[in-house]
Design an enzyme around this catalytic site. Structure first.
Site, PDB file in Angstrom:
ATOM      1  N   ARG A 159      -7.864   2.518  -3.393  1.00 41.33           N
ATOM      2  CA  ARG A 159      -7.804   3.533  -2.332  1.00 41.33           C
ATOM      3  C   ARG A 159      -6.543   4.388  -2.446  1.00 41.33           C
ATOM      4  O   ARG A 159      -6.593   5.609  -2.304  1.00 41.33           O
ATOM      5  CB  ARG A 159      -7.847   2.834  -0.969  1.00 41.33           C
ATOM      6  CG  ARG A 159      -9.190   2.216  -0.679  1.00 41.33           C
ATOM      7  CD  ARG A 159      -9.101   1.196   0.437  1.00 41.33           C
ATOM      8  NE  ARG A 159      -8.537  -0.061  -0.052  1.00 41.33           N
ATOM      9  CZ  ARG A 159      -8.950  -1.255   0.309  1.00 41.33           C
ATOM     10  NH1 ARG A 159      -9.918  -1.384   1.170  1.00 41.33           N
ATOM     11  NH2 ARG A 159      -8.389  -2.343  -0.174  1.00 41.33           N
ATOM     12  N   ARG A 181      -9.606  -1.401 -13.750  1.00 38.39           N
ATOM     13  CA  ARG A 181     -10.451  -2.473 -14.292  1.00 38.39           C
ATOM     14  C   ARG A 181     -11.834  -1.926 -14.648  1.00 38.39           C
ATOM     15  O   ARG A 181     -12.401  -2.254 -15.664  1.00 38.39           O
ATOM     16  CB  ARG A 181     -10.604  -3.601 -13.271  1.00 38.39           C
ATOM     17  CG  ARG A 181      -9.592  -4.704 -13.477  1.00 38.39           C
ATOM     18  CD  ARG A 181      -9.647  -5.669 -12.356  1.00 38.39           C
ATOM     19  NE  ARG A 181      -9.476  -4.962 -11.092  1.00 38.39           N
ATOM     20  CZ  ARG A 181      -9.267  -5.550  -9.924  1.00 38.39           C
ATOM     21  NH1 ARG A 181      -9.210  -6.844  -9.838  1.00 38.39           N
ATOM     22  NH2 ARG A 181      -9.088  -4.850  -8.821  1.00 38.39           N
ATOM     23  N   ARG A 242       4.028  -3.126  -7.213  1.00 36.91           N
ATOM     24  CA  ARG A 242       4.879  -4.308  -7.103  1.00 36.91           C
ATOM     25  C   ARG A 242       5.858  -4.281  -8.277  1.00 36.91           C
ATOM     26  O   ARG A 242       5.492  -3.887  -9.397  1.00 36.91           O
ATOM     27  CB  ARG A 242       4.059  -5.595  -7.167  1.00 36.91           C
ATOM     28  CG  ARG A 242       3.294  -5.915  -5.879  1.00 36.91           C
ATOM     29  CD  ARG A 242       4.207  -6.279  -4.711  1.00 36.91           C
ATOM     30  NE  ARG A 242       3.478  -6.603  -3.491  1.00 36.91           N
ATOM     31  CZ  ARG A 242       3.168  -5.719  -2.533  1.00 36.91           C
ATOM     32  NH1 ARG A 242       3.516  -4.452  -2.655  1.00 36.91           N
ATOM     33  NH2 ARG A 242       2.522  -6.104  -1.454  1.00 36.91           N
ATOM     34  N   GLU A 271      13.258  -7.959  -5.483  1.00 41.56           N
ATOM     35  CA  GLU A 271      13.694  -7.353  -4.223  1.00 41.56           C
ATOM     36  C   GLU A 271      13.964  -8.414  -3.154  1.00 41.56           C
ATOM     37  O   GLU A 271      13.274  -9.431  -3.144  1.00 41.56           O
ATOM     38  CB  GLU A 271      12.685  -6.302  -3.729  1.00 41.56           C
ATOM     39  CG  GLU A 271      11.287  -6.809  -3.457  1.00 41.56           C
ATOM     40  CD  GLU A 271      10.329  -5.662  -3.106  1.00 41.56           C
ATOM     41  OE1 GLU A 271      10.125  -4.773  -3.949  1.00 41.56           O
ATOM     42  OE2 GLU A 271       9.792  -5.665  -1.985  1.00 41.56           O
ATOM     43  N   HIS A 289      11.251  -0.174  -0.720  1.00 39.53           N
ATOM     44  CA  HIS A 289       9.898  -0.629  -0.359  1.00 39.53           C
ATOM     45  C   HIS A 289       9.457  -0.030   0.988  1.00 39.53           C
ATOM     46  O   HIS A 289       9.229  -0.762   1.971  1.00 39.53           O
ATOM     47  CB  HIS A 289       9.831  -2.167  -0.319  1.00 39.53           C
ATOM     48  CG  HIS A 289       8.437  -2.685  -0.569  1.00 39.53           C
ATOM     49  ND1 HIS A 289       8.176  -3.836  -1.258  1.00 39.53           N
ATOM     50  CD2 HIS A 289       7.219  -2.191  -0.204  1.00 39.53           C
ATOM     51  CE1 HIS A 289       6.863  -4.039  -1.306  1.00 39.53           C
ATOM     52  NE2 HIS A 289       6.266  -3.044  -0.672  1.00 39.53           N
ATOM     53  N   ILE A 290       9.319   1.288   0.994  1.00 38.70           N
ATOM     54  CA  ILE A 290       8.977   1.991   2.241  1.00 38.70           C
ATOM     55  C   ILE A 290       7.630   2.698   2.146  1.00 38.70           C
ATOM     56  O   ILE A 290       7.357   3.632   2.899  1.00 38.70           O
ATOM     57  CB  ILE A 290      10.076   3.022   2.622  1.00 38.70           C
ATOM     58  CG1 ILE A 290      10.327   4.012   1.465  1.00 38.70           C
ATOM     59  CG2 ILE A 290      11.364   2.324   3.027  1.00 38.70           C
ATOM     60  CD1 ILE A 290      11.130   5.236   1.873  1.00 38.70           C
ATOM     61  N   GLY A 291       6.780   2.248   1.217  1.00 37.76           N
ATOM     62  CA  GLY A 291       5.500   2.943   0.992  1.00 37.76           C
ATOM     63  C   GLY A 291       4.722   3.224   2.263  1.00 37.76           C
ATOM     64  O   GLY A 291       4.216   4.322   2.470  1.00 37.76           O
TER      65      GLY A 291
HETATM   66  C1  GLV Z   1       3.208  -2.916   0.743  1.00 37.33           C
HETATM   67  O1  GLV Z   1       3.712  -3.023  -0.325  1.00 37.33           O
HETATM   68  C2  GLV Z   1       1.947  -3.499   1.078  1.00 37.33           C
HETATM   69  O2  GLV Z   1       1.378  -4.219   0.243  1.00 37.33           O
HETATM   70  O3  GLV Z   1       1.488  -3.268   2.199  1.00 37.33           O
END
Ligand code: GLV
Length: 346
Positions: A159, A181, A242, A271, A289-291
């Site tokens: 997604r 994949r 990751r 991390e 890690h602020i995605g």
């Molecule tokens: C963030 O990295 C998540 O997997 O939600």
């Protein structure tokens, strides 16, 4: 007699007003300060609760479940769940859930922001300006790479990958290549303007490569020195998946030698530690890690975790109606097998 209220542990401070309604239905054991839990502390917290809401920082495996005889549900606040040993949870009959979908667009936004920042040297430029270097400006200062008209590579076309493809193709006129994949249906490829290629072709042809694949043993260090050597020296690499997907020392080496133009990382193998080799480089954008970190999305993630938890506890629908289960079938089968075993013993 009224059923006893379940006890629920919340491992970190989350979003108070989204968590608050839970208090009417369960006994909440909250964590008011951001906490780094040791493996032993995690085991102790899980030992006497019926359910828990945890974040990606809590690693839960067989050792943490050893005394958790009451535990029925772990609701993970995050889409990735490599912090959970799903096999161990399933074997113990513990339902687990994650928070997909609600964070897709926000994370794709961040991926694109990092891509632009790295390719156009935004954070490097700002640092240079703040360091008082503007008087040395020249026509060649901070020359970067264009996004428009370039080739965007996406490794992992779930997604979030598709959200990035859409932004690249429709917003920036990029040619989109991807590896996954399995290829997407032709109609989705046509809608996204994306073309499936093999891994080596993706590496060789991408001007900008974004990593959005799940972290598994198969994807560990998939971007290693050999993979980096196949990329264009002018390319940009972005990792929002990751940290363990990239061999960070090989990446730092490639960036340091000019073998790769730029990178942007939101995730790290160790991390919250970031390797000094990366911190020392100017051509890598580093974010913590602020995605999914927009307020609206973080609220939606916590709400989804709460909904999963209540369904898993049978307080709002049933386990079968958990909105985003990870292991419902296996965990429920293990419960049935365990009950049958107990019956036989009687
Ligand atoms: C963030 O990295 C998540 O997997 O939600």
């Amino acid at each position: 007699m009224a059923e006893p209220r379940p006890t629920v542990w919340v491992s970190q401070p989350l979003i108070e007003d989204v968590i608050a309604p839970l208090r009417a239905r369960v006994d909440l054991r909250e964590t008011t300060e951001v906490t780094v839990w040791t493996p032993q502390q995690l085991a102790a917290q899980l030992a006497d609760v019926d359910a828990a809401i945890v974040t990606l920082n809590e690693r839960i495996g067989a050792a943490q479940l050893a005394d958790a005889s009451r535990l029925q549900v772990i609701a993970n606040v995050g889409v990735g769940y490599n912090n959970l040993d799903v096999a161990a949870l399933s074997a113990a009959g513990i339902l687990a859930s994650n928070t997909p979908d609600v964070l897709t667009e926000t994370t794709a936004d961040l991926g694109f922001a990092l891509l632009m920042a790295a390719a156009r040297r935004i954070t490097e430029s700002e640092r240079w300006l703040r360091e008082g270097n503007w008087s040395q400006w020249s026509f060649q200062t901070m020359l970067g790479a264009d996004l428009h008209g370039s080739t965007l590579g996406i490794l992992g076309m779930g997604r979030i990958g598709q959200g990035i493809a859409r932004r690249g193709a429709l917003g920036f006129g990029m040619k989109v290549l991807y590896h996954n994949r399995s290829p997407l249906p032709a109609s989705t490829e046509a809608e996204l303007g994306a073309q499936y290629v093999d891994f080596d072709t993706l590496l060789a042809r991408s001007d900008h490569l974004v990593l959005v694949l799940p972290y598994t043993p198969a994807s560990h260090h998939i971007i290693d020195a050999a993979a980096l050597a196949k990329m264009k020296p002018t390319a940009t690499l972005v990792n929002i998946a990751r940290g363990g997907i990239v061999d960070e020392l090989a990446l730092a080496d490639a960036l340091g030698r000019g073998r790769l133009a730029a990178a942007a990382l939101d995730v790290y193998e160790g991390e919250p530690q970031v390797r000094p080799e990366l911190l020392a480089l100017r051509n890598v954008v580093l974010t913590p890690h602020i995605g999914s970190a927009s307020l609206a999305t973080r609220r939606a993630m916590v709400q989804l975790a709460v909904d999963n938890l209540l369904a898993g506890l049978g307080q709002q629908g049933s386990a079968a109606s958990m909105p985003s289960p990870i292991n419902a079938e296996a965990a429920l089968a293990a419960r049935v097998a365990r009950a049958a075993g107990n019956d036989k013993k009687r």
